[in-house]
Design an enzyme around this catalytic site. Structure first.
Site, PDB file in Angstrom:
ATOM      1  N   ASP A  74      -4.547   5.381   5.591  1.00  0.00           N
ATOM      2  CA  ASP A  74      -5.078   6.756   6.286  1.00  0.00           C
ATOM      3  C   ASP A  74      -6.238   6.275   7.100  1.00  0.00           C
ATOM      4  O   ASP A  74      -5.993   5.927   8.360  1.00  0.00           O
ATOM      5  CB  ASP A  74      -5.583   7.300   4.816  1.00  0.00           C
ATOM      6  CG  ASP A  74      -6.197   8.706   5.489  1.00  0.00           C
ATOM      7  OD1 ASP A  74      -6.333   9.191   6.455  1.00  0.00           O
ATOM      8  OD2 ASP A  74      -6.436   9.411   4.429  1.00  0.00           O
ATOM      9  N   ARG A 114       0.652  11.900  -9.715  1.00  0.00           N
ATOM     10  CA  ARG A 114       1.223  10.624  -9.360  1.00  0.00           C
ATOM     11  C   ARG A 114       2.678  10.412  -9.541  1.00  0.00           C
ATOM     12  O   ARG A 114       3.300   9.595  -9.103  1.00  0.00           O
ATOM     13  CB  ARG A 114       0.298   9.345  -9.822  1.00  0.00           C
ATOM     14  CG  ARG A 114      -1.124   9.391  -9.547  1.00  0.00           C
ATOM     15  CD  ARG A 114      -1.668   8.005  -9.965  1.00  0.00           C
ATOM     16  NE  ARG A 114      -3.216   8.133  -9.765  1.00  0.00           N
ATOM     17  CZ  ARG A 114      -4.022   7.635  -8.788  1.00  0.00           C
ATOM     18  NH1 ARG A 114      -3.272   7.206  -7.675  1.00  0.00           N
ATOM     19  NH2 ARG A 114      -5.158   7.557  -8.748  1.00  0.00           N
ATOM     20  N   PHE A 164      -2.679  16.458   3.458  1.00  0.00           N
ATOM     21  CA  PHE A 164      -3.209  15.647   2.237  1.00  0.00           C
ATOM     22  C   PHE A 164      -1.808  15.677   1.522  1.00  0.00           C
ATOM     23  O   PHE A 164      -1.039  16.583   0.972  1.00  0.00           O
ATOM     24  CB  PHE A 164      -4.101  16.468   1.591  1.00  0.00           C
ATOM     25  CG  PHE A 164      -4.841  15.624   0.492  1.00  0.00           C
ATOM     26  CD1 PHE A 164      -5.706  14.709   0.643  1.00  0.00           C
ATOM     27  CD2 PHE A 164      -4.016  15.715  -0.803  1.00  0.00           C
ATOM     28  CE1 PHE A 164      -6.266  14.045  -0.300  1.00  0.00           C
ATOM     29  CE2 PHE A 164      -4.434  14.789  -2.011  1.00  0.00           C
ATOM     30  CZ  PHE A 164      -5.759  14.106  -1.602  1.00  0.00           C
ATOM     31  N   VAL A 165      -1.399  14.434   1.161  1.00  0.00           N
ATOM     32  CA  VAL A 165       0.015  14.237   0.721  1.00  0.00           C
ATOM     33  C   VAL A 165      -0.382  13.467  -0.902  1.00  0.00           C
ATOM     34  O   VAL A 165      -1.141  12.759  -1.266  1.00  0.00           O
ATOM     35  CB  VAL A 165       1.015  13.157   1.363  1.00  0.00           C
ATOM     36  CG1 VAL A 165       1.298  13.638   2.415  1.00  0.00           C
ATOM     37  CG2 VAL A 165      -0.093  11.908   1.636  1.00  0.00           C
ATOM     38  N   GLU A 167       0.849  -1.183   0.148  1.00  0.00           N
ATOM     39  CA  GLU A 167       0.089  -0.042  -0.027  1.00  0.00           C
ATOM     40  C   GLU A 167       0.758   1.186   0.133  1.00  0.00           C
ATOM     41  O   GLU A 167       1.984   1.219   0.438  1.00  0.00           O
ATOM     42  CB  GLU A 167      -0.833  -0.024   1.239  1.00  0.00           C
ATOM     43  CG  GLU A 167      -2.309  -0.359   0.846  1.00  0.00           C
ATOM     44  CD  GLU A 167      -3.144   0.465   0.217  1.00  0.00           C
ATOM     45  OE1 GLU A 167      -2.616   1.203  -0.633  1.00  0.00           O
ATOM     46  OE2 GLU A 167      -4.511   0.422   0.395  1.00  0.00           O
ATOM     47  N   ASP A 168       0.449   2.249  -0.614  1.00  0.00           N
ATOM     48  CA  ASP A 168       1.223   3.626  -0.499  1.00  0.00           C
ATOM     49  C   ASP A 168       0.698   4.057   0.758  1.00  0.00           C
ATOM     50  O   ASP A 168       1.687   4.802   1.212  1.00  0.00           O
ATOM     51  CB  ASP A 168       0.813   4.246  -1.708  1.00  0.00           C
ATOM     52  CG  ASP A 168      -0.660   4.510  -2.147  1.00  0.00           C
ATOM     53  OD1 ASP A 168      -1.594   3.867  -1.346  1.00  0.00           O
ATOM     54  OD2 ASP A 168      -1.085   5.504  -2.958  1.00  0.00           O
TER      55      ASP A 168
END
Ligand code: PRP
Length: 183
Positions: free
Chosen positions: A106, A168, A155-156, A102-103
């Site tokens: 959250d 991206r 927010f990244v 996973e990136d």
């Protein structure tokens, strides 16, 4: 950006060099922990594709690739909570050691959904490696086996992560800053 909205600016939060250094450590740990095991490395599309490609090439043991696509955010910046399985795995997970890549974790709701979906399929083990962990917004407690960086509630974007499908391709993790609310 369409319309009259002011284009957000991006502040570097984690540099390309920092990502590479941490990723080498994660890959070393994973290579050691899964030595001699049938490892299925699963890319959670599409935000994780950049991390997945780089991480996989630093892992030194044999493994297989697979992909799964789950939608949670739509095109905006807030997690909707609802999930839709867009693309399922091709490989059987039965008897295999499955590591989700996973990136970002959250709210944790994507992981809740994926663990619920995959845990009944007979995997020998099911774990997650996440480049980013944003615990401030957690709604479901995820046991992240391998964690790259813990980040604040910003927010990244970049390194696979998007805002409205943009950013991206940035080679670093950036914090998106805007004078108007992101959404
Ligand atoms: C992002 C990210 C994770 C998920 C994490 O995916 O890639 O899969 O959100 O959020 P959560 O912990 O709050 O569930 P997104 O749905 O934005 O799709 P994408 O990977 O296509 O960008």
């Amino acid at each position: 950006m369409p319309g009259n909205e002011e284009e957000p600016s991006v502040r570097v939060l984690i540099s390309e060099d920092e990502i590479t250094a941490r990723m080498k450590e994660l890959a070393f740990e994973i290579s050691s922990d899964y030595e001699g095991k049938d490892l299925l490395l699963v890319c959670v599309l599409k935000g994780s594709m950049v991390f997945f490609a780089d991480l996989a090439r630093k892992i030194t043991i044999p493994l297989r690739f697979d992909y799964i696509c789950v939608s949670s955010y739509g095109d905006g910046s807030e997690s909707g909570g609802a999930h839709e399985l867009r693309t399922d795995l091709n490989e059987s997970v039965s008897g295999r050691h499955v590591l989700l890549v996973e990136d970002i974790v959250d709210t944790g709701l994507t992981m809740e959904y994926l663990f619920g979906l995959l845990s009944s399929r007979g995997a020998a083990s099911l774990d997650v490696v996440a480049l980013l962990d944003k615990p401030a917004r957690r709604k479901w407690e995820v046991d992240i086996a391998y964690r790259g960086f813990e980040i604040p509630d910003e927010f990244v974007v970049g390194y696979g992560l998007d805002y409205r499908q943009q950013y991206r391709n940035l080679p670093y993790i950036g914090a998106l800053e805007s004078s108007s609310p992101l959404g």
